[in-house]
Design an enzyme around this catalytic site. Structure first.
Site, PDB file in Angstrom:
ATOM      1  N   ASP A  33       0.850  -1.193   0.000  1.00  0.00           N
ATOM      2  CA  ASP A  33       0.000   0.000   0.000  1.00  0.00           C
ATOM      3  C   ASP A  33       0.883   1.239   0.000  1.00  0.00           C
ATOM      4  OD1 ASP A  33      -3.273   0.240   0.889  1.00  0.00           O
ATOM      5  OD2 ASP A  33      -2.077   2.085   0.981  1.00  0.00           O
ATOM      6  N   ASN A  92      -5.949  -5.053  -6.005  1.00  0.00           N
ATOM      7  CA  ASN A  92      -7.074  -4.272  -5.487  1.00  0.00           C
ATOM      8  C   ASN A  92      -6.852  -2.765  -5.486  1.00  0.00           C
ATOM      9  OD1 ASN A  92      -9.466  -3.817  -3.468  1.00  0.00           O
ATOM     10  ND2 ASN A  92      -7.638  -3.042  -2.399  1.00  0.00           N
ATOM     11  N   TYR A 115     -12.021   6.441 -15.065  1.00  0.00           N
ATOM     12  CA  TYR A 115     -12.334   5.294 -14.198  1.00  0.00           C
ATOM     13  C   TYR A 115     -12.985   4.167 -15.004  1.00  0.00           C
ATOM     14  CZ  TYR A 115     -13.833   2.608 -10.130  1.00  0.00           C
ATOM     15  OH  TYR A 115     -14.013   1.599  -9.208  1.00  0.00           O
ATOM     16  N   THR A 124     -16.762   2.133   1.790  1.00  0.00           N
ATOM     17  CA  THR A 124     -15.338   2.243   2.135  1.00  0.00           C
ATOM     18  C   THR A 124     -14.970   3.715   2.201  1.00  0.00           C
ATOM     19  OG1 THR A 124     -14.584   2.316  -0.157  1.00  0.00           O
ATOM     20  CG2 THR A 124     -14.820   0.123   0.815  1.00  0.00           C
TER      21      THR A 124
HETATM   22  N1  LIG Z   1     -15.771   1.250  -2.873  1.00  0.00           N
HETATM   23  C1  LIG Z   1     -16.475   1.034  -3.964  1.00  0.00           C
HETATM   24  O1  LIG Z   1     -17.662   1.403  -4.060  1.00  0.00           O
HETATM   25  C2  LIG Z   1     -15.877   0.261  -5.139  1.00  0.00           C
HETATM   26  C3  LIG Z   1     -16.747  -0.177  -6.148  1.00  0.00           C
HETATM   27  C4  LIG Z   1     -16.222  -0.870  -7.240  1.00  0.00           C
HETATM   28  C5  LIG Z   1     -14.862  -1.124  -7.315  1.00  0.00           C
HETATM   29  N2  LIG Z   1     -14.047  -0.686  -6.304  1.00  0.00           N
HETATM   30  C6  LIG Z   1     -12.620  -0.959  -6.448  1.00  0.00           C
HETATM   31  O2  LIG Z   1     -12.146  -1.671  -5.327  1.00  0.00           O
HETATM   32  C7  LIG Z   1     -10.780  -1.317  -5.077  1.00  0.00           C
HETATM   33  C8  LIG Z   1     -10.624  -0.899  -3.624  1.00  0.00           C
HETATM   34  O3  LIG Z   1     -11.496   0.176  -3.373  1.00  0.00           O
HETATM   35  P1  LIG Z   1     -11.819   0.676  -1.882  1.00  0.00           P
HETATM   36  O4  LIG Z   1     -13.178   1.258  -1.934  1.00  0.00           O
HETATM   37  O5  LIG Z   1     -11.491  -0.394  -0.897  1.00  0.00           O
HETATM   38  O6  LIG Z   1     -10.762   1.879  -1.787  1.00  0.00           O
HETATM   39  P2  LIG Z   1     -10.099   2.588  -0.483  1.00  0.00           P
HETATM   40  O7  LIG Z   1      -9.724   3.961  -0.947  1.00  0.00           O
HETATM   41  O8  LIG Z   1     -10.974   2.439   0.705  1.00  0.00           O
HETATM   42  O9  LIG Z   1      -8.784   1.721  -0.280  1.00  0.00           O
HETATM   43  C9  LIG Z   1      -7.844   1.653  -1.313  1.00  0.00           C
HETATM   44  C10 LIG Z   1      -6.458   1.386  -0.760  1.00  0.00           C
HETATM   45  O10 LIG Z   1      -5.556   1.432  -1.889  1.00  0.00           O
HETATM   46  C11 LIG Z   1      -4.439   2.210  -1.520  1.00  0.00           C
HETATM   47  N3  LIG Z   1      -3.816   2.801  -2.711  1.00  0.00           N
HETATM   48  C12 LIG Z   1      -4.263   3.872  -3.427  1.00  0.00           C
HETATM   49  N4  LIG Z   1      -3.396   4.145  -4.417  1.00  0.00           N
HETATM   50  C13 LIG Z   1      -2.409   3.232  -4.326  1.00  0.00           C
HETATM   51  C14 LIG Z   1      -1.217   2.996  -5.063  1.00  0.00           C
HETATM   52  N5  LIG Z   1      -0.868   3.787  -6.091  1.00  0.00           N
HETATM   53  N6  LIG Z   1      -0.433   1.952  -4.712  1.00  0.00           N
HETATM   54  C15 LIG Z   1      -0.760   1.169  -3.659  1.00  0.00           C
HETATM   55  N7  LIG Z   1      -1.854   1.362  -2.905  1.00  0.00           N
HETATM   56  C16 LIG Z   1      -2.667   2.376  -3.242  1.00  0.00           C
HETATM   57  C17 LIG Z   1      -4.962   3.262  -0.546  1.00  0.00           C
HETATM   58  O11 LIG Z   1      -3.923   3.801   0.261  1.00  0.00           O
HETATM   59  C18 LIG Z   1      -5.986   2.445   0.250  1.00  0.00           C
HETATM   60  O12 LIG Z   1      -5.392   1.824   1.375  1.00  0.00           O
HETATM   61  C19 LIG Z   1     -10.433  -0.228  -6.091  1.00  0.00           C
HETATM   62  O13 LIG Z   1      -9.784  -0.818  -7.195  1.00  0.00           O
HETATM   63  C20 LIG Z   1     -11.788   0.312  -6.508  1.00  0.00           C
HETATM   64  O14 LIG Z   1     -11.789   0.874  -7.790  1.00  0.00           O
HETATM   65  C21 LIG Z   1     -14.518   0.007  -5.218  1.00  0.00           C
END
Ligand SMILES: NC(=O)c1ccc[n+]([C@@H]2O[C@H](COP(=O)([O-])OP(=O)(O)OC[C@H]3O[C@@H](n4cnc5c(N)ncnc54)[C@H](O)[C@@H]3O)[C@@H](O)[C@H]2O)c1
Length: 255
Positions: A38, A91, A156, A191
């Protein structure tokens, strides 16, 4: 509690928060050894400490998935600790809201570098090791926006649609080597990513919940459960698949 992943070596990118953290918790609870990669070093340390408190073996790797040298170095560190890798949960991801005509080069490439290039860099490093050992499973994080579109989310949507294509190509290239590649397509999940978008006035969860047939947003552990299904060695015939975990969002096409 079953131990489907006992002693499996699992790397979760973006594992310090949200869906990544829920997935790491679920894998650890079923016996996996965990590496979290991360960019948020302080939060990474907190999360690693929390998971170690449950008795799990946890390695914390502070790096950005968008930096290919840092990704290579992180995998090299895992090689020296584990000598291989069984599971990758690709992720880490970010969002961005801007009308297509106002999308700057920087805003476009930030999303692409993290959501697409980062997924490729990590999948390539994991694939090299998994193909060589003849086994492994990867789950990429897509989105409902891998499948359908929303306005003002060009970067996105394009990045997540590309993740869907990448999932299929990698699955068919590596299937004969015992490596499966699948993806999940979550709907809106509770989240920090979503909380920050609400604070910024970019989304309103009330109409989003109303638009979802199940009538609410998902919890991160509900996405983690689907990810573990795809990683489960018992599901050895499932590859190249994107599993919608969206409360019926993409099925819905009425008024
Ligand atoms: N939350 C939603 O509604 C949702 C819906 C569909 C898809 N997603 C996908 O799920 C995944 C996780 O989303 P989330 O909601 O848990 O996000 P979040 O922001 O709660 O957590 C994401 C984590 O990724 C880390 N991160 C960000 N950029 C980074 C990088 N360049 N290198 C390493 N780590 C990095 C952040 O520090 C954080 O700890 C993402 O790919 C997102 O697109 C989320």
């Amino acid at each position: 509690m079953s131990r489907r992943f006992a002693d499996r070596r699992a790397l979760v990118t973006g594992g310090a928060a949200g869906i990544g953290l829920a997935t790491a918790r679920a894998l650890a609870a079923e016996g996996a050894r965990i590496a979290l990669l991360d960019i948020d070093a302080p939060r990474l340390d907190e999360t690693a400490a929390e998971l170690r408190g449950t008795g799990a073996e946890v390695h914390a790797l502070a790096a950005s998935v968008a930096d290919p040298d840092a990704v290579r170095a992180a995998f090299a560190e895992l090689d020296s600790r584990w000598g291989g890798l069984d599971i990758l949960v690709n992720n880490a991801g970010v969002i961005g809201k801007r009308a297509a005509l106002d999308l700057t080069d920087e805003a476009w490439s930030r999303v692409m570098r993290i959501n697409l290039d980062g997924v490729f860099y990590c999948a390539r490093e994991a694939g090299r090791r998994m193909v060589a050992q003849g086994s492994g499973a990867i789950v990429n994080l897509g989105s409902i926006y891998s499948l359908v579109a929303a306005p003002e989310r060009l970067a996105y949507c394009a990045s997540k649609a590309a993740v869907a294509a990448m999932t299929k190509v990698l699955a068919i290239e590596w299937a004969a080597h015992g490596v499966r590649v699948n993806a999940v397509a979550p709907g809106y999940v509770e989240t920090d990513l979503i909380a920050a978008a609400v604070r910024a006035g970019e989304i309103d969860t009330v109409p989003l919940a109303r638009r979802t047939p199940v009538g609410r947003l998902a919890r991160p552990d509900e996405i983690a459960r689907a990810i573990l299904f795809l990683l489960d060695p018992a599901n050895a015939y499932v590859t190249g698949h994107m599993l919608a975990v969206d409360g019926g969002w993409t099925a819905y096409g009425y008024v």
